[in-house]
Design a protein around this motif. Structure first.
Motif, PDB file in Angstrom:
ATOM      1  N   LEU A   1      -5.029 -46.720 -27.886  1.00 31.00           N
ATOM      2  CA  LEU A   1      -4.443 -46.161 -29.105  1.00 31.00           C
ATOM      3  C   LEU A   1      -5.527 -46.179 -30.160  1.00 31.00           C
ATOM      4  CD1 LEU A   1      -1.002 -46.666 -30.686  1.00 31.00           C
ATOM      5  CD2 LEU A   1      -3.019 -47.108 -32.068  1.00 31.00           C
ATOM      6  N   MET A   2      -5.692 -45.075 -30.852  1.00 31.61           N
ATOM      7  CA  MET A   2      -6.814 -44.918 -31.779  1.00 31.61           C
ATOM      8  C   MET A   2      -6.345 -44.309 -33.094  1.00 31.61           C
ATOM      9  SD  MET A   2     -10.348 -42.847 -30.928  1.00 31.61           S
ATOM     10  CE  MET A   2      -9.597 -41.250 -30.581  1.00 31.61           C
ATOM     11  N   ASP A   3      -6.789 -44.888 -34.204  1.00 33.95           N
ATOM     12  CA  ASP A   3      -6.623 -44.302 -35.530  1.00 33.95           C
ATOM     13  C   ASP A   3      -7.975 -43.788 -35.986  1.00 33.95           C
ATOM     14  OD1 ASP A   3      -3.944 -44.995 -35.722  1.00 33.95           O
ATOM     15  OD2 ASP A   3      -4.330 -46.853 -36.811  1.00 33.95           O
ATOM     16  N   VAL A   4      -8.026 -42.534 -36.409  1.00 31.37           N
ATOM     17  CA  VAL A   4      -9.277 -41.957 -36.901  1.00 31.37           C
ATOM     18  C   VAL A   4      -9.011 -41.209 -38.198  1.00 31.37           C
ATOM     19  CG1 VAL A   4     -10.396 -41.736 -34.644  1.00 31.37           C
ATOM     20  CG2 VAL A   4      -8.939 -39.892 -35.472  1.00 31.37           C
ATOM     21  N   GLU A   5     -10.030 -41.080 -38.997  1.00 28.85           N
ATOM     22  CA  GLU A   5      -9.933 -40.295 -40.220  1.00 28.85           C
ATOM     23  C   GLU A   5     -10.139 -38.821 -39.886  1.00 28.85           C
ATOM     24  OE1 GLU A   5     -12.803 -41.890 -42.910  1.00 28.85           O
ATOM     25  OE2 GLU A   5     -11.664 -43.734 -43.282  1.00 28.85           O
ATOM     26  N   GLY A   6      -9.270 -37.975 -40.445  1.00 26.67           N
ATOM     27  CA  GLY A   6      -9.449 -36.547 -40.258  1.00 26.67           C
ATOM     28  C   GLY A   6      -8.210 -35.854 -39.723  1.00 26.67           C
ATOM     29  N   HIS A   7      -8.264 -34.524 -39.715  1.00 25.29           N
ATOM     30  CA  HIS A   7      -7.180 -33.660 -39.228  1.00 25.29           C
ATOM     31  C   HIS A   7      -7.617 -33.063 -37.897  1.00 25.29           C
ATOM     32  CE1 HIS A   7      -4.369 -30.302 -38.972  1.00 25.29           C
ATOM     33  NE2 HIS A   7      -3.713 -30.771 -40.026  1.00 25.29           N
ATOM     34  N   PRO A   8      -6.745 -33.076 -36.877  1.00 23.16           N
ATOM     35  CA  PRO A   8      -7.172 -32.634 -35.541  1.00 23.16           C
ATOM     36  C   PRO A   8      -7.521 -31.160 -35.429  1.00 23.16           C
ATOM     37  CG  PRO A   8      -4.797 -33.011 -35.593  1.00 23.16           C
ATOM     38  CD  PRO A   8      -5.342 -33.532 -36.884  1.00 23.16           C
ATOM     39  N   GLN A   9      -7.127 -30.360 -36.414  1.00 28.77           N
ATOM     40  CA  GLN A   9      -7.465 -28.942 -36.361  1.00 28.77           C
ATOM     41  C   GLN A   9      -8.655 -28.578 -37.246  1.00 28.77           C
ATOM     42  OE1 GLN A   9      -3.831 -26.907 -37.413  1.00 28.77           O
ATOM     43  NE2 GLN A   9      -2.887 -27.242 -35.407  1.00 28.77           N
ATOM     44  N   ALA A  10      -9.251 -29.586 -37.860  1.00 22.82           N
ATOM     45  CA  ALA A  10     -10.370 -29.327 -38.776  1.00 22.82           C
ATOM     46  C   ALA A  10     -11.604 -30.091 -38.312  1.00 22.82           C
ATOM     47  CB  ALA A  10      -9.995 -29.755 -40.201  1.00 22.82           C
ATOM     48  N   PRO A  11     -12.780 -29.492 -38.494  1.00 23.65           N
ATOM     49  CA  PRO A  11     -14.009 -30.232 -38.190  1.00 23.65           C
ATOM     50  C   PRO A  11     -14.164 -31.379 -39.200  1.00 23.65           C
ATOM     51  CG  PRO A  11     -14.516 -28.152 -39.273  1.00 23.65           C
ATOM     52  CD  PRO A  11     -13.037 -28.154 -39.010  1.00 23.65           C
ATOM     53  N   PRO A  12     -14.773 -32.489 -38.775  1.00 24.53           N
ATOM     54  CA  PRO A  12     -15.424 -32.695 -37.472  1.00 24.53           C
ATOM     55  C   PRO A  12     -14.489 -33.240 -36.381  1.00 24.53           C
ATOM     56  CG  PRO A  12     -15.875 -34.548 -38.900  1.00 24.53           C
ATOM     57  CD  PRO A  12     -15.062 -33.582 -39.727  1.00 24.53           C
ATOM     58  N   LEU A  13     -13.238 -33.619 -36.740  1.00 25.72           N
ATOM     59  CA  LEU A  13     -12.372 -34.251 -35.738  1.00 25.72           C
ATOM     60  C   LEU A  13     -12.039 -33.286 -34.606  1.00 25.72           C
ATOM     61  CD1 LEU A  13     -10.810 -36.667 -34.730  1.00 25.72           C
ATOM     62  CD2 LEU A  13      -8.907 -36.028 -36.245  1.00 25.72           C
ATOM     63  N   ALA A  14     -11.856 -31.995 -34.917  1.00 19.42           N
ATOM     64  CA  ALA A  14     -11.529 -31.031 -33.861  1.00 19.42           C
ATOM     65  C   ALA A  14     -12.606 -31.027 -32.780  1.00 19.42           C
ATOM     66  CB  ALA A  14     -11.361 -29.635 -34.469  1.00 19.42           C
ATOM     67  N   GLU A  15     -13.884 -31.044 -33.190  1.00 18.76           N
ATOM     68  CA  GLU A  15     -14.977 -31.077 -32.227  1.00 18.76           C
ATOM     69  C   GLU A  15     -14.984 -32.370 -31.426  1.00 18.76           C
ATOM     70  OE1 GLU A  15     -15.189 -30.002 -35.300  1.00 18.76           O
ATOM     71  OE2 GLU A  15     -16.584 -28.317 -35.494  1.00 18.76           O
ATOM     72  N   ALA A  16     -14.720 -33.499 -32.108  1.00 19.05           N
ATOM     73  CA  ALA A  16     -14.710 -34.794 -31.437  1.00 19.05           C
ATOM     74  C   ALA A  16     -13.602 -34.869 -30.393  1.00 19.05           C
ATOM     75  CB  ALA A  16     -14.537 -35.907 -32.468  1.00 19.05           C
ATOM     76  N   LEU A  17     -12.432 -34.292 -30.688  1.00 18.24           N
ATOM     77  CA  LEU A  17     -11.313 -34.325 -29.734  1.00 18.24           C
ATOM     78  C   LEU A  17     -11.586 -33.409 -28.543  1.00 18.24           C
ATOM     79  CD1 LEU A  17      -8.176 -34.435 -32.082  1.00 18.24           C
ATOM     80  CD2 LEU A  17      -9.375 -36.318 -30.954  1.00 18.24           C
ATOM     81  N   ARG A  18     -12.305 -32.309 -28.768  1.00 16.57           N
ATOM     82  CA  ARG A  18     -12.672 -31.454 -27.637  1.00 16.57           C
ATOM     83  C   ARG A  18     -13.583 -32.205 -26.675  1.00 16.57           C
ATOM     84  NH1 ARG A  18     -12.323 -27.049 -31.321  1.00 16.57           N
ATOM     85  NH2 ARG A  18     -14.476 -27.300 -32.042  1.00 16.57           N
TER      86      ARG A  18
ATOM     87  N   MET B   1      -5.082 -38.976 -41.748  1.00 17.44           N
ATOM     88  CA  MET B   1      -5.302 -39.886 -40.632  1.00 17.44           C
ATOM     89  C   MET B   1      -4.638 -39.292 -39.397  1.00 17.44           C
ATOM     90  SD  MET B   1      -7.023 -42.473 -41.835  1.00 17.44           S
ATOM     91  CE  MET B   1      -6.846 -43.568 -40.415  1.00 17.44           C
ATOM     92  N   THR B   2      -5.212 -39.546 -38.233  1.00 15.11           N
ATOM     93  CA  THR B   2      -4.629 -39.119 -36.966  1.00 15.11           C
ATOM     94  C   THR B   2      -4.553 -40.323 -36.033  1.00 15.11           C
ATOM     95  OG1 THR B   2      -5.471 -36.855 -37.159  1.00 15.11           O
ATOM     96  CG2 THR B   2      -4.913 -37.628 -34.947  1.00 15.11           C
ATOM     97  N   THR B   3      -3.386 -40.517 -35.431  1.00 11.96           N
ATOM     98  CA  THR B   3      -3.197 -41.575 -34.431  1.00 11.96           C
ATOM     99  C   THR B   3      -2.947 -40.911 -33.091  1.00 11.96           C
ATOM    100  OG1 THR B   3      -2.268 -43.119 -36.057  1.00 11.96           O
ATOM    101  CG2 THR B   3      -1.758 -43.539 -33.737  1.00 11.96           C
ATOM    102  N   LEU B   4      -3.680 -41.327 -32.064  1.00 13.77           N
ATOM    103  CA  LEU B   4      -3.479 -40.726 -30.753  1.00 13.77           C
ATOM    104  C   LEU B   4      -3.673 -41.745 -29.642  1.00 13.77           C
ATOM    105  CD1 LEU B   4      -6.555 -38.724 -29.553  1.00 13.77           C
ATOM    106  CD2 LEU B   4      -6.565 -39.769 -31.811  1.00 13.77           C
ATOM    107  N   LEU B   5      -3.072 -41.429 -28.496  1.00 13.12           N
ATOM    108  CA  LEU B   5      -3.263 -42.172 -27.258  1.00 13.12           C
ATOM    109  C   LEU B   5      -4.179 -41.366 -26.353  1.00 13.12           C
ATOM    110  CD1 LEU B   5       0.432 -43.189 -26.430  1.00 13.12           C
ATOM    111  CD2 LEU B   5      -1.389 -44.768 -27.093  1.00 13.12           C
ATOM    112  N   PHE B   6      -5.051 -42.063 -25.628  1.00 10.52           N
ATOM    113  CA  PHE B   6      -5.815 -41.392 -24.577  1.00 10.52           C
ATOM    114  C   PHE B   6      -6.051 -42.372 -23.439  1.00 10.52           C
ATOM    115  CE2 PHE B   6      -9.059 -43.289 -27.255  1.00 10.52           C
ATOM    116  CZ  PHE B   6     -10.051 -43.701 -26.380  1.00 10.52           C
ATOM    117  N   ARG B   7      -6.318 -41.828 -22.271  1.00 10.69           N
ATOM    118  CA  ARG B   7      -6.444 -42.626 -21.067  1.00 10.69           C
ATOM    119  C   ARG B   7      -7.778 -42.333 -20.396  1.00 10.69           C
ATOM    120  NH1 ARG B   7      -1.478 -41.928 -17.074  1.00 10.69           N
ATOM    121  NH2 ARG B   7      -0.487 -42.518 -19.044  1.00 10.69           N
ATOM    122  N   VAL B   8      -8.450 -43.384 -19.945  1.00  5.74           N
ATOM    123  CA  VAL B   8      -9.708 -43.209 -19.213  1.00  5.74           C
ATOM    124  C   VAL B   8      -9.645 -43.998 -17.916  1.00  5.74           C
ATOM    125  CG1 VAL B   8     -11.073 -42.864 -21.309  1.00  5.74           C
ATOM    126  CG2 VAL B   8     -10.853 -45.161 -20.359  1.00  5.74           C
TER     127      VAL B   8
END
Length: 281
Positions: A240-257, A194-201
């Protein structure tokens, strides 16, 4: 940190957060704190190595204090824990159900035990904490006063369990973040994270839709999304967002880019193993 390993929680000894600490970190010493802010401070000050922070409940929804405190907490999420909430009706030794007149517990717990209140004709009395209600019943020593709290609260306060599982809903579960002063070494990419992150829009039409579009196109599962207004301003929003996946592995890496193109700021608060609870284990 030398000696016993310590994990802090908000509540009195025997609270469900205390039970969560003992379940997730067997053998650790638990440190009760009056507020979530004090729980976070205990980790910052070195009184505790970890904090067990309730973030959401399957019946009551989000935990407002953590919703507000976590973005500024300066802690890193190193794990998650799901704790089944099993309410017990507690009384002093020798109490029978027919003796009970008044039921004491936290307001959220009170809303979850309406059936037993009605069945036994009890007067509901709201208290500040489930474990605190158990302590009060112990100190009063009256058979007429009973509490709804955990089995652990009964054990710690020398109370008898008059009836187990008095909650109206069998799926009552609380999710916790386990937080530390320092992030764990980022584990190598792999499944089951799981990855938890903050982002701003910026507060513009379609800003959130565009920011989250990469999750949909890459097939990343979003499990939690919370919004925060920033410093009293209506011009930008933080999430604040919780998502399934590892930030350095696809598909999450692509989504974070893709997220980085449409968000003004990103901050990863934690990458941690998904709880077995998510797999029904």
């Amino acid at each position: 940190m030398s000696g016993a390993r310590i994990i802090a929680f908000q509540g009195r000894p025997g609270a469900y957060s205390d039970l969560a600490c003992r379940t997730a970190r067997p053998g650790w010493t638990t440190l009760p704190c009056q507020t979530f802010a004090q729980t976070i401070a205990a980790v910052h000050d070195g009184q505790a190595e970890l904090a067990m922070l309730a973030c959401e409940n399957s019946l009551a929804g989000r935990v407002p204090d953590i919703h507000a405190l976590l973005p500024q907490a300066g802690l890193f999420i190193v794990g998650e824990h799901f704790q089944r909430v099993e309410h017990c009706l507690l009384g002093i030794p020798g109490t029978k159900l027919s003796d009970a007149k008044r039921l004491h517990t936290h307001p959220v717990a009170m809303a979850q035990v309406r059936s037993v209140v009605s069945e036994l004709g009890l007067e509901p009395v709201v208290e500040f904490d489930t474990a605190g209600a158990a302590e009060m019943v112990r100190d009063w020593g009256r058979k007429e006063d009973v509490a709804v709290a955990s089995e652990l609260a009964a054990e710690l306060n020398g109370l008898e369990i008059l009836r187990r599982n008095v909650e109206d809903a069998a799926h009552n579960t609380t999710r916790f973040y386990i937080a530390s002063r320092r992030p764990d070494t980022l584990p190598p990419p792999g499944p089951g994270f799981m990855t938890t992150l903050l982002f701003r829009v910026s507060n513009q039409p379609g800003a959130l839709y565009k920011a989250l579009g990469g999750l949909a196109t890459t097939g990343v599962n979003l499990t939690r999304l919370e919004s925060y207004m920033l410093e009293g301003s209506f011009s930008a929003t933080q999430f604040l967002m919780d998502v399934e996946g590892h930030p350095q592995a696809p598909p999450l890496a692509e989504a974070l880019r893709e997220l980085s193109f449409f968000s003004e700021r990103q901050e990863i608060l934690g990458v941690y193993p998904a709880s077995p609870f998510r797999r029904g284990a």
